[in-house]
Enzyme design. Structure first.
Site, short mmCIF file in Angstrom:
data_model
loop_
_atom_site.label_atom_id
_atom_site.label_comp_id
_atom_site.label_asym_id
_atom_site.label_seq_id
_atom_site.Cartn_x
_atom_site.Cartn_y
_atom_site.Cartn_z
N ASP A 145 0.87 -1.18 0.00
CA ASP A 145 0.00 0.00 0.00
C ASP A 145 0.90 1.23 0.00
O ASP A 145 2.13 1.11 -0.07
CB ASP A 145 -0.95 -0.02 1.22
CG ASP A 145 -2.29 0.64 0.90
OD1 ASP A 145 -2.29 1.81 0.48
OD2 ASP A 145 -3.33 -0.02 1.05
N HIS A 153 -3.07 3.27 -4.49
CA HIS A 153 -2.43 2.80 -3.25
C HIS A 153 -1.02 2.27 -3.53
O HIS A 153 -0.63 1.21 -3.03
CB HIS A 153 -3.28 1.73 -2.57
CG HIS A 153 -4.49 2.31 -1.87
ND1 HIS A 153 -4.41 3.14 -0.78
CD2 HIS A 153 -5.82 2.19 -2.15
CE1 HIS A 153 -5.62 3.50 -0.39
NE2 HIS A 153 -6.50 2.94 -1.21
N ASP A 175 -9.05 -0.53 -5.70
CA ASP A 175 -9.88 0.46 -5.01
C ASP A 175 -9.21 1.83 -4.97
O ASP A 175 -7.99 1.94 -5.08
CB ASP A 175 -10.16 0.02 -3.56
CG ASP A 175 -8.89 -0.10 -2.75
OD1 ASP A 175 -7.88 -0.61 -3.30
OD2 ASP A 175 -8.87 0.32 -1.58
N GLU A 176 -10.02 2.85 -4.82
CA GLU A 176 -9.58 4.20 -4.50
C GLU A 176 -8.39 4.67 -5.36
O GLU A 176 -7.42 5.20 -4.85
CB GLU A 176 -9.21 4.28 -3.01
CG GLU A 176 -10.40 4.00 -2.10
CD GLU A 176 -10.05 4.04 -0.62
OE1 GLU A 176 -10.90 4.51 0.15
OE2 GLU A 176 -8.97 3.59 -0.23
N TRP A 225 -7.95 -3.26 8.73
CA TRP A 225 -7.04 -2.21 8.26
C TRP A 225 -6.33 -1.64 9.47
O TRP A 225 -6.93 -1.49 10.54
CB TRP A 225 -7.83 -1.11 7.54
CG TRP A 225 -8.61 -1.62 6.36
CD1 TRP A 225 -9.94 -1.86 6.31
CD2 TRP A 225 -8.08 -1.97 5.07
NE1 TRP A 225 -10.28 -2.34 5.05
CE2 TRP A 225 -9.16 -2.40 4.29
CE3 TRP A 225 -6.80 -1.95 4.52
CZ2 TRP A 225 -9.01 -2.83 2.96
CZ3 TRP A 225 -6.65 -2.36 3.20
CH2 TRP A 225 -7.74 -2.80 2.44
N THR A 226 -5.05 -1.28 9.29
CA THR A 226 -4.26 -1.03 10.51
C THR A 226 -3.67 0.39 10.62
O THR A 226 -2.66 0.58 11.28
CB THR A 226 -3.13 -2.08 10.61
OG1 THR A 226 -2.31 -1.98 9.43
CG2 THR A 226 -3.66 -3.48 10.75
N GLU A 227 -4.33 1.37 10.00
CA GLU A 227 -3.85 2.75 10.16
C GLU A 227 -3.66 3.10 11.63
O GLU A 227 -2.66 3.70 12.03
CB GLU A 227 -4.83 3.75 9.54
CG GLU A 227 -4.83 3.81 8.03
CD GLU A 227 -5.86 2.88 7.39
OE1 GLU A 227 -6.24 1.88 8.04
OE2 GLU A 227 -6.29 3.16 6.26
C1 ACM Z 1 -10.96 -0.41 1.08
O1 ACM Z 1 -11.39 -0.40 2.25
N1 ACM Z 1 -10.39 0.67 0.57
C2 ACM Z 1 -11.05 -1.57 0.25
#
Ligand code: ACM
Length: 616
Positions: free
Chosen positions: A196, A269, A332-333, A475-477
């Site tokens: 990412d 990403h 994504d995104e 997700w680990t932000e």
């Molecule tokens: C995502 O949560 N951007 C897949």
């Protein structure tokens, strides 16, 4: 009065469950459990018989017994003579049997003098997980198992749990511990989010700068989303897995019947890779750095032949490491800013007759899919891959609600449901309280995860077959430590397991959360997992109106103690321990605050729940 009556009713129903748990503590709840009287006694004399001594599930059971203090070996059924077969005090583990079982299914018969487990393929492993959940070890010489007849198989073939190791890195030992707990709840797919913006975490031999540069960032944003002034930790951060470590994890997962889906994010990403190789971007003369904050970034892979060559090479090495069918390519995104400002991209859109940048995104994904398919693998992408038209063989992972998944299933594509709105984003909080740790936003309590149904009713029966499974994402932000990762994972992962495995009609949240979860949390405690301790059963942050209350509570973790106060202070070990229902009288125009905390024998604590009892 009405409130007291209601509470009394709730108490009675909780006790009824305590005596009549139809699933005898098993998570995920099986398809069918017939309870019987009596118990099997596992002793040093118990003989373990199998028709397949080399089966991974048999080895797993044998290792489990050793760790539990039993030294019973495993005997090959072919080495027994006729009179020895079907012996008393035996456990028979079999894959060659006549009964017809669905894929991954098993049948477990527990009598007082023998146990027979028939399992088809991975079904033997899942039967063993159920058996282990039922074993009560008394000491090194004795364990008991309640008599029962269980038939079981999963609702979905894809039962996934994701882990983001880019925003924060988690080492091989942690990943194995993660796989262990997944396997014990019959999850079979580990989605490993390896790349990412904030870090590239997998060694690629042909492009060493991906890890030399891309696995390191100078610092990390530490305060929460939505606050304008960024706070940084001013501390360099790094980490990646060597290919040898990846192989070790793949083998380990394989021994637990878990397939790994590696994710190599593209075209967005991708800041970490672009920082390492700026020629992957649309402006190679700019300098790029590995991201230190969260969100979307403007610079992404440029759809040039040079980029495709490099991505193909990277994916080639990835596919050599991961034998599973699926490669997740992200999708994504993907911010379109750089593409919109690139003459090269404008020309490419014109040359290829694409509609716009969304079309360019689909062009990108299709080219990658062609390469992956040619190597004998299939792609999974996040639901944005629908935007400019789907790649022909792609499986869609629906995360922005279910709309993408529904559209893909209607177009005859396979779908994995993982909507954040369905309680499947485990980076959301588990309870609305300022006492919960910092999260990225959103609230996904256990009940929300549990009640999710992956099959949308608007799909026809045929279309529903394309919903191949369900997954939750971590997700680990804002998850920098292993302890916090486990806290966010557990117990919600157990709810996911029941969503993924259990027939819809067998699901029962009261039974799950009040009866079975407390036992499992005590076991997770003993295994050294840092789960979230739920508030006491019967407690919540709420306001009740009345003059006389009888409050019945029970610990959310078996063996834990509930401490309480009625004086407004936060309870702790020095306060009164709850032992009998609390009878509380509230004077007219007054409010009494009942604050409770659950503390486990190992010292883990729930947050404080605050019930306001008011007579107004
Ligand atoms: C995502 O949560 N951007 C897949």
């Amino acid at each position: 009065m009405r409130i007291i009556f209601l509470i009394a009713l709730l108490v009675i129903s909780a006790q009824t469950f305590a005596q009549h748990d139809p699933y005898i503590g098993i998570i995920p709840a099986p398809v069918s459990v017939k309870k019987a009287r009596g118990e099997f006694r596992l002793t040093a004399e118990t003989i373990i018989i199998t028709d397949s001594p080399g089966h991974k599930a048999v080895r797993f059971f044998s290792d489990y017994l050793k760790k539990a203090g039993f030294s019973n070996g495993v005997t090959d059924v072919n080495s027994l003579n006729k009179s020895q077969k079907g012996m008393k005090n035996s456990i028979t583990l079999s894959v060659n049997f006549k009964a017809d079982l669905p894929p991954e299914g098993y049948q477990l018969l527990i009598f007082d003098d023998n146990i027979i487990l028939n399992g088809k393929g991975a079904g033997l492993f899942y039967g063993i997980q159920t058996l282990i959940q039922l074993i009560q070890v008394k000491n090194n010489n004795l364990a008991t198992i309640p008599c029962a007849e269980i038939k079981d198989y999963p609702r979905f073939g894809y039962r996934g749990m994701h882990l983001d190791v880019s925003r924060h890195f988690f080492n091989v030992d942690f990943v194995k511990k993660y796989l262990d707990v997944m396997a014990s709840y019959k999850l079979n797919t580990f989605h490993w989010h390896l790349t990412d913006d904030q870090g590239w975490r997998i060694e690629i031999k042909k492009y060493p700068k991906l890890t030399d540069i891309g696995s390191k960032r100078a610092q990390t944003k530490i305060n929460r989303a939505g606050i304008d002034t960024f706070l940084y930790d001013n501390t360099p951060y790094e980490g990646y897995y060597t290919q040898d470590q990846i192989k070790e994890v793949v083998n380990y997962a394989n021994s637990l019947f878990i397939t790994i889906v590696p994710e190599i994010e593209l075209p967005g990403h991708s800041m970490a890779a672009v920082a390492a190789y700026p020629e992957l971007s649309c402006d190679p003369n700019k300098t790029y750095k590995v991201a230190e904050t969260w969100g979307e970034f403007k610079d992404v892979y440029c759809p040039s032949e040079e980029t495709f060559k490099m991505l193909d090479d990277i994916l080639f090495e990835v596919m050599l490491l991961f034998p599973g069918k699926y490669i997740h390519i992200g999708g994504d995104e993907c911010n379109k800013f750089a593409w919109k400002n690139s003459d090269f991209c404008k020309q490419l859109i014109a040359d290829k007759g694409l509609v716009n940048e969304e079309g360019l995104q689909s062009y990108f994904i299709r080219k990658i899919e062609q390469y992956v398919n040619a190597q004998g693998h299939s792609i999974i992408g996040w639901d944005e891959i629908l935007e400019g038209g789907l790649a022909p063989n792609a499986t869609v992972m629906s995360w922005r609600g279910e709309a993408g998944g529904i559209k893909a299933a209607q177009a005859n594509h396979d779908v994995i449901m993982t909507p954040g709105s369905g309680g499947l984003y485990f980076d959301h909080t588990q309870y609305k309280s300022p006492l919960e740790p910092l999260s990225i936003g959103g609230n996904a309590p256990l009940s929300k995860t549990y009640s999710y149904d992956p099959v949308p009713s608007e799909l026809t029966k045929e279309e529903q077959k394309h919903i191949i499974g369900v997954q939750a994402n971590l997700w680990t932000e804002y998850i920098p430590t292993a302890a916090k990762a486990e806290y966010m994972l557990l117990p919600r992962m157990l709810a996911l397991a029941e969503v993924a495995w259990t027939p819809k009609g067998n699901k029962d949240f009261s039974n799950f959360s009040e009866e079975r979860i407390p036992q499992h949390l005590a076991k997770l405690d003993a295994k050294g997992y840092n789960y979230r301790v739920p508030v006491a059963i019967g407690a919540s942050d709420t306001v009740l109106t009345g003059s006389k209350f009888t409050i019945e509570l029970s610990p959310s973790v078996e063996g834990a103690t509930i401490y309480y106060t009625l004086d407004g202070y936060n309870p702790r070990e020095t306060d009164l321990a709850y032992t009998v229902p609390l009878k509380i009288l509230v004077p007219e125009n007054k409010t009494v605050e009942l604050k409770t905390i659950v503390i486990t024998p190992s010292g883990k604590r729930s947050i404080v729940a605050d019930m306001k009892l008011q007579n107004k």
